[in-house]
Design an enzyme around this catalytic site. Structure first.
Site, PDB file in Angstrom:
ATOM      1  N   HIS A  62       0.793  -1.223   0.000  1.00  0.00           N
ATOM      2  CA  HIS A  62       0.000   0.000   0.000  1.00  0.00           C
ATOM      3  C   HIS A  62       0.832   1.283   0.000  1.00  0.00           C
ATOM      4  O   HIS A  62       0.293   2.377   0.199  1.00  0.00           O
ATOM      5  CB  HIS A  62      -0.954  -0.018   1.207  1.00  0.00           C
ATOM      6  CG  HIS A  62      -2.251   0.630   0.924  1.00  0.00           C
ATOM      7  ND1 HIS A  62      -2.646   1.792   1.542  1.00  0.00           N
ATOM      8  CD2 HIS A  62      -3.239   0.295   0.079  1.00  0.00           C
ATOM      9  CE1 HIS A  62      -3.830   2.136   1.098  1.00  0.00           C
ATOM     10  NE2 HIS A  62      -4.215   1.257   0.208  1.00  0.00           N
ATOM     11  N   LYS A  77       2.832   4.559  -1.282  1.00  0.00           N
ATOM     12  CA  LYS A  77       2.561   5.556  -2.317  1.00  0.00           C
ATOM     13  C   LYS A  77       3.658   6.603  -2.240  1.00  0.00           C
ATOM     14  O   LYS A  77       3.464   7.687  -1.716  1.00  0.00           O
ATOM     15  CB  LYS A  77       1.185   6.180  -2.100  1.00  0.00           C
ATOM     16  CG  LYS A  77       0.049   5.192  -2.195  1.00  0.00           C
ATOM     17  CD  LYS A  77      -1.257   5.826  -1.741  1.00  0.00           C
ATOM     18  CE  LYS A  77      -2.367   4.815  -1.754  1.00  0.00           C
ATOM     19  NZ  LYS A  77      -2.405   4.007  -0.547  1.00  0.00           N
ATOM     20  N   ASP A 135      15.803  11.342  -8.195  1.00  0.00           N
ATOM     21  CA  ASP A 135      17.194  11.816  -8.127  1.00  0.00           C
ATOM     22  C   ASP A 135      17.734  11.908  -6.698  1.00  0.00           C
ATOM     23  O   ASP A 135      18.662  12.687  -6.430  1.00  0.00           O
ATOM     24  CB  ASP A 135      17.350  13.182  -8.823  1.00  0.00           C
ATOM     25  CG  ASP A 135      17.285  13.082 -10.333  1.00  0.00           C
ATOM     26  OD1 ASP A 135      17.528  11.979 -10.858  1.00  0.00           O
ATOM     27  OD2 ASP A 135      17.001  14.103 -10.976  1.00  0.00           O
TER      28      ASP A 135
END
Length: 173
Positions: free
Chosen positions: A113, A115, A120
């Protein structure tokens, strides 16, 4: 860059506005939306894009990720196993893998789950939203763009551990 913002965006950013200008009568937004900020960050990546995402289905972001990979940016992607057979998940996985991008699905008995995306190793994008069209244009969501070293390093370490656990050396694919 430390920005806390909320979705949905009020509309879609005018692509011409960010290229060479727009006469102003296109009906689109002439401002930096959250989605446009994210697109510009991924498109402007110089070294790496490391993504741990429950659902990635917004095809313009997929295309930008592919373009970054094709110009030599190291891209590593971990997605939830739902991507194998829900919505346009199979199409997304195929698109990413057909260019040789390392993409692994995680889960089974649990949801992957996360996110977040580290770009960079200088900014992490995280929040409540999956990277779906609905999240950017209709859902009530939070999105954070964080450049703070301490927070950024925590996300870098988490991604490295996830990649070790679920990436090429694991049995999941």
């Amino acid at each position: 860059m430390d920005v806390a913002s909320f979705l949905p965006d009020r509309g879609t950013a005018c692509p011409q506005y960010f290229r060479k200008g727009c006469p102003g009568n296109c009906g689109m937004l002439h401002e930096l939306t959250n989605l446009k900020r994210l697109e510009l960050l991924i498109a402007g990546a110089k070294k790496s894009v490391k993504m741990a995402m429950f659902i990635l289905s917004h095809m313009p972001l997929v295309d930008i990720l592919v373009s970054s990979f094709e110009r030599g940016v190291e891209c590593q992607v971990l997605l939830d196993s739902k991507m194998k057979n829900e919505g346009n998940g199979p199409e997304v996985l195929k698109r990413l893998r057909e260019v040789g991008m390392p993409v692994y699905v995680v889960g089974g008995e649990f949801h992957f789950h996360h996110k977040f995306c580290v770009i960079d190793e200088s900014v992490v994008v995280t929040g409540s939203c999956n990277w779906t069209t609905a999240a950017f244009l209709t859902n009530r969501e939070a999105i954070l763009f964080i450049g703070d070293d301490e927070i950024l390093n925590a996300f870098i370490r988490e991604f490295q551990q996830l990649w070790e656990d679920h990436g090429p050396s694991s049995s999941m694919s």
